[in-house]
Structures are given as C-alpha cells and as structure tokens.
Design a protein around this motif. Structure first.
Motif, PDB file in Angstrom:
ATOM      1  N   GLU A 152       0.298   7.025   8.366  1.00  0.00           N
ATOM      2  CA  GLU A 152       1.105   5.848   8.069  1.00  0.00           C
ATOM      3  C   GLU A 152       2.559   6.275   8.025  1.00  0.00           C
ATOM      4  N   ALA A 153       3.399   5.520   8.706  1.00  0.00           N
ATOM      5  CA  ALA A 153       4.843   5.772   8.688  1.00  0.00           C
ATOM      6  C   ALA A 153       5.441   5.136   7.441  1.00  0.00           C
ATOM      7  N   LEU A 154       6.125   5.951   6.627  1.00  0.00           N
ATOM      8  CA  LEU A 154       6.737   5.439   5.403  1.00  0.00           C
ATOM      9  C   LEU A 154       8.240   5.682   5.451  1.00  0.00           C
ATOM     10  N   LEU A 155       8.977   4.623   5.249  1.00  0.00           N
ATOM     11  CA  LEU A 155      10.429   4.670   5.418  1.00  0.00           C
ATOM     12  C   LEU A 155      11.122   5.413   4.280  1.00  0.00           C
ATOM     13  N   ARG A 156      12.074   6.252   4.641  1.00  0.00           N
ATOM     14  CA  ARG A 156      12.875   6.988   3.659  1.00  0.00           C
ATOM     15  C   ARG A 156      14.353   6.784   3.952  1.00  0.00           C
ATOM     16  N   TRP A 157      15.123   6.597   2.875  1.00  0.00           N
ATOM     17  CA  TRP A 157      16.570   6.444   3.033  1.00  0.00           C
ATOM     18  C   TRP A 157      17.254   7.616   2.338  1.00  0.00           C
TER      19      TRP A 157
ATOM     20  N   LEU B 159       4.879  -3.904   8.029  1.00  0.00           N
ATOM     21  CA  LEU B 159       5.724  -5.040   8.390  1.00  0.00           C
ATOM     22  C   LEU B 159       6.023  -5.855   7.150  1.00  0.00           C
ATOM     23  N   SER B 160       7.272  -6.183   6.960  1.00  0.00           N
ATOM     24  CA  SER B 160       7.647  -7.067   5.862  1.00  0.00           C
ATOM     25  C   SER B 160       7.206  -8.497   6.201  1.00  0.00           C
ATOM     26  N   PRO B 161       6.856  -9.277   5.180  1.00  0.00           N
ATOM     27  CA  PRO B 161       6.517 -10.689   5.413  1.00  0.00           C
ATOM     28  C   PRO B 161       7.608 -11.420   6.197  1.00  0.00           C
ATOM     29  N   LEU B 162       8.851 -10.977   6.001  1.00  0.00           N
ATOM     30  CA  LEU B 162       9.958 -11.631   6.712  1.00  0.00           C
ATOM     31  C   LEU B 162       9.905 -11.378   8.217  1.00  0.00           C
ATOM     32  N   GLN B 163       9.530 -10.151   8.593  1.00  0.00           N
ATOM     33  CA  GLN B 163       9.391  -9.846  10.022  1.00  0.00           C
ATOM     34  C   GLN B 163       8.310 -10.730  10.629  1.00  0.00           C
ATOM     35  N   PHE B 164       7.363 -11.048   9.768  1.00  0.00           N
ATOM     36  CA  PHE B 164       6.239 -11.848  10.210  1.00  0.00           C
ATOM     37  C   PHE B 164       6.591 -13.298  10.424  1.00  0.00           C
TER      38      PHE B 164
ATOM     39  N   GLU C  13      -6.670   3.699  -0.757  1.00  0.00           N
ATOM     40  CA  GLU C  13      -5.320   4.249  -0.898  1.00  0.00           C
ATOM     41  C   GLU C  13      -5.151   4.941  -2.240  1.00  0.00           C
ATOM     42  N   GLY C  14      -4.239   5.886  -2.294  1.00  0.00           N
ATOM     43  CA  GLY C  14      -3.850   6.487  -3.570  1.00  0.00           C
ATOM     44  C   GLY C  14      -4.869   7.425  -4.171  1.00  0.00           C
ATOM     45  N   VAL C  15      -5.706   8.059  -3.348  1.00  0.00           N
ATOM     46  CA  VAL C  15      -6.676   9.030  -3.854  1.00  0.00           C
ATOM     47  C   VAL C  15      -5.949  10.342  -4.157  1.00  0.00           C
TER      48      VAL C  15
ATOM     49  N   VAL D 228      -9.742   7.392   3.936  1.00  0.00           N
ATOM     50  CA  VAL D 228      -9.014   7.662   2.710  1.00  0.00           C
ATOM     51  C   VAL D 228      -7.579   8.075   3.041  1.00  0.00           C
ATOM     52  N   GLN D 229      -6.673   7.667   2.161  1.00  0.00           N
ATOM     53  CA  GLN D 229      -5.271   8.044   2.311  1.00  0.00           C
ATOM     54  C   GLN D 229      -4.721   8.239   0.906  1.00  0.00           C
ATOM     55  N   GLY D 230      -4.226   9.439   0.622  1.00  0.00           N
ATOM     56  CA  GLY D 230      -3.704   9.689  -0.716  1.00  0.00           C
ATOM     57  C   GLY D 230      -3.196  11.103  -0.835  1.00  0.00           C
TER      58      GLY D 230
HETATM   59  P1  C2E Z   1       2.401   0.956   0.817  1.00  0.00           P
HETATM   60  O1  C2E Z   1       2.492   0.385   2.186  1.00  0.00           O
HETATM   61  O2  C2E Z   1       1.271   0.512  -0.034  1.00  0.00           O
HETATM   62  O3  C2E Z   1       2.426   2.534   1.004  1.00  0.00           O
HETATM   63  C1  C2E Z   1       1.720   3.435   0.191  1.00  0.00           C
HETATM   64  C2  C2E Z   1       2.614   3.995  -0.896  1.00  0.00           C
HETATM   65  O4  C2E Z   1       1.816   4.750  -1.790  1.00  0.00           O
HETATM   66  C3  C2E Z   1       3.677   4.958  -0.382  1.00  0.00           C
HETATM   67  O5  C2E Z   1       4.786   4.870  -1.260  1.00  0.00           O
HETATM   68  C4  C2E Z   1       2.987   6.300  -0.566  1.00  0.00           C
HETATM   69  O6  C2E Z   1       3.875   7.391  -0.644  1.00  0.00           O
HETATM   70  C5  C2E Z   1       2.284   6.073  -1.871  1.00  0.00           C
HETATM   71  N1  C2E Z   1       1.114   6.937  -2.029  1.00  0.00           N
HETATM   72  C6  C2E Z   1       0.276   7.404  -1.081  1.00  0.00           C
HETATM   73  N2  C2E Z   1      -0.714   8.143  -1.616  1.00  0.00           N
HETATM   74  C7  C2E Z   1      -0.499   8.140  -2.952  1.00  0.00           C
HETATM   75  C8  C2E Z   1      -1.189   8.751  -4.055  1.00  0.00           C
HETATM   76  O7  C2E Z   1      -2.208   9.429  -3.932  1.00  0.00           O
HETATM   77  N3  C2E Z   1      -0.675   8.501  -5.300  1.00  0.00           N
HETATM   78  C9  C2E Z   1       0.441   7.755  -5.501  1.00  0.00           C
HETATM   79  N4  C2E Z   1       0.874   7.570  -6.745  1.00  0.00           N
HETATM   80  N5  C2E Z   1       1.118   7.163  -4.474  1.00  0.00           N
HETATM   81  C10 C2E Z   1       0.645   7.364  -3.216  1.00  0.00           C
HETATM   82  P2  C2E Z   1       6.267   4.734  -0.679  1.00  0.00           P
HETATM   83  O8  C2E Z   1       6.436   5.593   0.519  1.00  0.00           O
HETATM   84  O9  C2E Z   1       7.192   4.926  -1.833  1.00  0.00           O
HETATM   85  O10 C2E Z   1       6.342   3.242  -0.188  1.00  0.00           O
HETATM   86  C11 C2E Z   1       6.243   2.196  -1.108  1.00  0.00           C
HETATM   87  C12 C2E Z   1       6.108   0.874  -0.407  1.00  0.00           C
HETATM   88  O11 C2E Z   1       7.287   0.575   0.334  1.00  0.00           O
HETATM   89  C13 C2E Z   1       4.983   0.841   0.628  1.00  0.00           C
HETATM   90  O12 C2E Z   1       3.746   0.633  -0.015  1.00  0.00           O
HETATM   91  C14 C2E Z   1       5.423  -0.337   1.474  1.00  0.00           C
HETATM   92  O13 C2E Z   1       5.070  -1.547   0.859  1.00  0.00           O
HETATM   93  C15 C2E Z   1       6.931  -0.189   1.446  1.00  0.00           C
HETATM   94  N6  C2E Z   1       7.367   0.447   2.694  1.00  0.00           N
HETATM   95  C16 C2E Z   1       7.420   1.757   3.025  1.00  0.00           C
HETATM   96  N7  C2E Z   1       7.875   1.930   4.286  1.00  0.00           N
HETATM   97  C17 C2E Z   1       8.102   0.682   4.787  1.00  0.00           C
HETATM   98  C18 C2E Z   1       8.578   0.170   6.031  1.00  0.00           C
HETATM   99  O14 C2E Z   1       8.849   0.901   7.004  1.00  0.00           O
HETATM  100  N8  C2E Z   1       8.691  -1.187   6.152  1.00  0.00           N
HETATM  101  C19 C2E Z   1       8.359  -2.035   5.124  1.00  0.00           C
HETATM  102  N9  C2E Z   1       8.508  -3.374   5.310  1.00  0.00           N
HETATM  103  N10 C2E Z   1       7.895  -1.592   3.940  1.00  0.00           N
HETATM  104  C20 C2E Z   1       7.769  -0.254   3.767  1.00  0.00           C
END
Ligand code: C2E
Ligand code: CA
Ligand code: CA
Ligand code: CA
Length: 275
Positions: free
Chosen positions: A58-63, A114-119, A232-234, A251-253
């Motif tokens: 999963e791609a997670l955005l960082r600033w 995807l944000s709800p807004l993009q949708f 999620e979050g394992v 599983v993703q965690g």
């Molecule tokens: P999400 O989509 O539910 O992403 C999973 C979040 O849970 C991520 O936090 C991830 O780092 C965290 N996580 C994963 N495994 C574990 C674990 O085992 N324990 C705990 N405590 N946390 C875990 P992150 O990266 O801080 O992102 C938070 C939220 O921000 C995301 O929740 C998503 O809703 C949003 N987000 C992140 N990247 C994007 C993006 O590119 N676009 C949009 N629209 N939203 C994003």
C-alpha cells in the motif's frame, strides 16, 4: 464564578485561535509542497496468508516539511481536502505509485488511497487511465482503496464511477471496513475486490470477544462473496495467529512490515521473507 468562567472562555478562544493558525500555516505550506517536491510515498507490505508471501504494497503518503519534519497524513489530508489541494496531491500519489510499481515483479500489486473528494470528480477514471498509460502499469496491478464515506454521496454517480474504474480493469478495495456507513448495501450493488478490516477490530481481538466475532464474520462474508479480506494493523505474532484463525486471506501491519522507502520495498521483493 463569573470571572472564572470568562477566563476559561478566553482560554478556549485562545486555544481555538492557535489551532486555526496552525491549520492556516499548514495550508500555506501545503500549497507549495508539490512544487518543492516535499512529498514521498512509503510502501507497506501486504502478505497473502495462504502462501505467506508479500503480494503487494500500500502506498502511504508522507510529507517531509523543511522545518516541521515528517507531517502525518492524518494531519494534512483533511487540510488538503478542505482546500481542494487533494486533487493535485492525489494525482501525484497515483502517478508516482504506478511509476514505482511498474518496476516490481509482475505479480506484485500497489494499493492507492483515494479521498472521498477525488471520488466526486467525474474525471477520476480519466486520470487513472492516464496514470496507467503513462507508467505502463497493467491495470489489474492497481488497487484503489476507498472508504465507505466516499460512497455516501449520490449513489448513482458513485456506481457509474465504480463501473468505469472496473471497466479499466483496476481493482477496488473497501478501506476501513466496518467503521463507516452503508457498506453492506454497497456490497450488493458493486463487486469490490477486497475488504480491508479496520485496525480497531484487530486491536480489540485479544481483549474482547466481540471484536473477534466481527473479524470472523467479515472474513466469512468475504469468503462467501469471493472477496479477499485484509486484516489491518496486525502488530504481534498473537494477532497474526488470531487473524489466520478467523479466516482472513491477507494481512497488513507492523508485524509483517512497516511502511518503508521504495528501495527497501524493492530489496524485500528480491529477498522474500516468509511470515
Ligand atoms: P489507512 O489507509 O487506513 O492506512 C493504514 C494506516 O495504518 C497507515 O497510517 C499505516 O502506517 C498504519 N499502520 C499500518 N500497520 C499498522 C500497525 O500494525 N499498527 C499501527 N498502529 N498502525 C499501522 P498512515 O500512513 O499514517 O496513514 C494514515 C491515513 O492517512 C491512512 O489510513 C489513509 O486514510 C490516509 N492516507 C495515507 N496516504 C494517503 C494518500 O495517498 N491519499 C489519501 N487520500 N489518504 C492517504
Ligand atoms: Ca488504505
Ligand atoms: Ca485502512
Ligand atoms: Ca484508517
């Protein structure tokens, strides 16, 4: 006393003021973040419980802010949504994730939030098509993650959009499943490819039997609908065992892998580690 009450009120007012200023500061900086190339993507492994192999990220955005350091998406995504900046930022995420993923082995997928807004943007399918075409990524390797809240708006429009995405060949996941509204109604109208079970349920599993029952029920629902289910979050071995036991498919965690830099994701794929 009255004076005390006034004092407290002023205190709250001041606090509100500070919060608004902090938000305003983030907003100003966010407007420049793209141009300054302050965004990056972290990739978190997704593991198939049947084969115990990494099958996607999963791609997670960082600033990475010049003075604030790493700012959490939980902090700036809401601001990006309020200001409309989420459109441009979301497109950057999509294009970057596709470009990165095309270099991975062919079976490995990439999830993009995807944000709800993009949708709500009628040209979303167009944007997705363009990201696929310019990167060369096969559509079936892209999984778009949407939350239930994205589906709340005008049902017909949303269904048309979902079908357009489906016609492109991309996968669609329901994120944070169980925390929003209307999820079951949508499952009947649209064939999602995956349900991502919110981490609050996984976290609750040890202490409360209700959480386990919910995870088990969602896994069973997924199985009977032919939909994959990702827990999620394992974070612990115990949670992983419990998730396996309840029948989730993926599983993703943190336990199977934290979000990591692209280079580390690549290294993980070269030297796969079974969990
Ligand atoms: P999400 O989509 O539910 O992403 C999973 C979040 O849970 C991520 O936090 C991830 O780092 C965290 N996580 C994963 N495994 C574990 C674990 O085992 N324990 C705990 N405590 N946390 C875990 P992150 O990266 O801080 O992102 C938070 C939220 O921000 C995301 O929740 C998503 O809703 C949003 N987000 C992140 N990247 C994007 C993006 O590119 N676009 C949009 N629209 N939203 C994003
Ligand atoms: Ca997600
Ligand atoms: Ca989630
Ligand atoms: Ca979440």
């Amino acid at each position: 006393s009255k004076a005390e009450g006034r004092g407290r009120y002023r205190f709250f007012e001041q606090k509100m003021d500070e919060q608004m200023q902090a938000r305003r500061a983030i907003e100003l900086d966010l407007r420049q973040a793209l141009a300054l190339q302050e965004f990056e993507l972290a990739y978190q492994p997704q593991v198939d419980l049947a084969t115990q192999e990494v099958v996607g990220f999963e791609a997670l955005l960082r600033w990475r802010h010049a003075t604030r350091g790493l700012v959490s998406p939980l902090e700036f995504i809401p601001v990006a949504e309020e200001t409309g900046l989420i459109g441009a930022i979301g497109e950057w995420v999509l294009r970057t994730a596709c470009r990165d993923a095309v270099q991975w082995p062919e079976a490995i997928t990439v999830g993009v939030n995807l944000s709800p807004l993009q949708f709500r943007n009628p040209s979303l399918a167009q944007t997705v098509m363009s990201a696929l075409a310019s990167s060369g990524l096969a559509a079936e390797r892209l999984e778009l993650e949407i939350t239930e809240n994205a589906l709340l708006e005008d049902t017909d429009t949303v269904l048309v959009l979902l079908k357009q995405l489906r016609d492109l060949g991309v996968r669609v996941s329901m994120d944070d499943f169980g925390t929003g509204y209307s999820s079951l109604a949508y499952l009947q109208k649209f064939p999602f490819d995956r349900l991502k079970i919110d981490q609050s349920f996984v976290r609750g599993m040890g202490a409360n039997p209700e959480a386990s029952a919910i995870v088990r029920a969602v896994a069973a629902l997924g199985a009977s609908l032919g939909i994959k289910t990702t827990a999620e979050g394992v974070e612990t071995e115990e949670q992983l065992a419990a998730i396996r036991n309840e029948g989730c498919t993926h599983v993703q965690g943190y336990f199977t892998g934290r979000p990591m830099a692209l280079a580390d994701a690549r290294a993980l794929l070269v030297q796969p580690r079974k969990v």
